[in-house]
Scaffold this motif. Sequence first.
Motif, short mmCIF file in Angstrom:
data_model
loop_
_atom_site.label_atom_id
_atom_site.label_comp_id
_atom_site.label_asym_id
_atom_site.label_seq_id
_atom_site.Cartn_x
_atom_site.Cartn_y
_atom_site.Cartn_z
N ASP A 111 27.06 -4.05 47.74
CA ASP A 111 27.13 -4.32 49.18
C ASP A 111 28.01 -5.54 49.46
N TRP A 112 27.81 -6.17 50.64
CA TRP A 112 28.77 -7.15 51.17
C TRP A 112 29.03 -8.37 50.28
N PRO A 113 28.06 -8.91 49.50
CA PRO A 113 28.43 -10.05 48.64
C PRO A 113 29.54 -9.72 47.65
N ILE A 114 29.60 -8.47 47.20
CA ILE A 114 30.65 -8.06 46.28
C ILE A 114 32.01 -8.07 46.98
N ALA A 115 32.02 -7.71 48.27
CA ALA A 115 33.28 -7.76 49.03
C ALA A 115 33.78 -9.19 49.14
N ILE A 116 32.87 -10.14 49.39
CA ILE A 116 33.25 -11.56 49.45
C ILE A 116 33.76 -12.03 48.09
N ILE A 141 26.81 -13.90 40.35
CA ILE A 141 25.67 -14.17 39.48
C ILE A 141 24.35 -14.01 40.22
N PHE A 142 24.27 -14.58 41.42
CA PHE A 142 23.01 -14.53 42.16
C PHE A 142 22.82 -13.22 42.91
N HIS A 143 23.85 -12.36 42.88
CA HIS A 143 23.68 -11.03 43.46
C HIS A 143 23.10 -10.06 42.44
N THR A 165 19.84 -14.27 33.49
CA THR A 165 20.28 -13.73 32.19
C THR A 165 21.78 -13.51 32.15
N PHE A 166 22.49 -13.98 33.19
CA PHE A 166 23.94 -13.76 33.24
C PHE A 166 24.64 -14.46 32.07
#
Length: 315
Positions: free
Chosen positions: A13-18, A70-72, A78-79
């Motif tokens: 969703d949108w965090p990946i677009a940012i 990371i936080f998404h 565990t990243f």
Amino acid sequence: MTSAFHFESLVWDWPIAIYLFLIGISAGLVTLSILLRRYHPEDGSSKSQIMLTTLFIAPTSIALGLFILIFHLTRPWTFWKLMFHYSFTSVMSMGVMLFQIYMLVLVLWLALIFRDELASLQQRWLPKLSVIPTLLARLLPLLRSIEILMLVLAVLLGAYTGFLLSALKSYPMLNNPLLPALFLFSGISSGIAVVMLVVTLRPKGDIHSREMHFLHRLETPVVWLEIFLLAAFFIGLALGDDGKLRALSAALASGFWAWWFWLGVVGLGLVLPLLLKAVGWGKTRLHILLISGCSLCGVLLLRYFILYAGQMTVA
């Protein structure tokens, strides 16, 4: 509940677009800086407006993008395992390796360019760490080689965001070989817009410098290349199988994302800047702010469009 931003087949969703937007800015800024230093070395010093913008924004934007990524994740704590356990069959794992190498070389490259400023800061705040200027002086003969490596990494990073999405084979629209090239050049376009915005907003920024002329010469060809890649992207869908045809229809024929594309990506991000430049705009601070702002918004809207519209149709 089904809507433009919430539907059953949506995974990213949108965090990946940012995240994709910020990574593109970093790669675009670094690419522009190296091209400036290569073709106009007299303007690519540590006093350069482009280099100063790259110094502050390129590392910040990629760090912020990784923070968002990371936080998404479902289990962000565990990243760190991805940073030490690589899989050459995973696009995500290869991306993490690329980010690590990119950041390491970016810090070294910027330290070499801004070595005099760094030495002054070291003498003022950390006088006992005299090894830093000495080490940079020894590495200085390698600057040209490091710069070539930095350019390769920036291009790979700009294209990687497209590879990341094209690896989603179950989505016909995203599984497209042109996506990496489209994201690379839209990232360069965003880099141009960011520099112009920063220079224009600075009280002492020179909007008529040779650096700005360099960016103006690149700006229009890059936009036209974006238009060509977008056209080729959708032509490829139109000539594809049933899944690609359904994806094309869902994305462009009607609905929220079709309006988003035609009004936002095409109208605001591509056509309006070209029209404003064609009628002679771009010579004052207000004009540059408007054109660059439209271009930058268009790149962000493109990332949203590709991400969401691309996940609406499943093969």
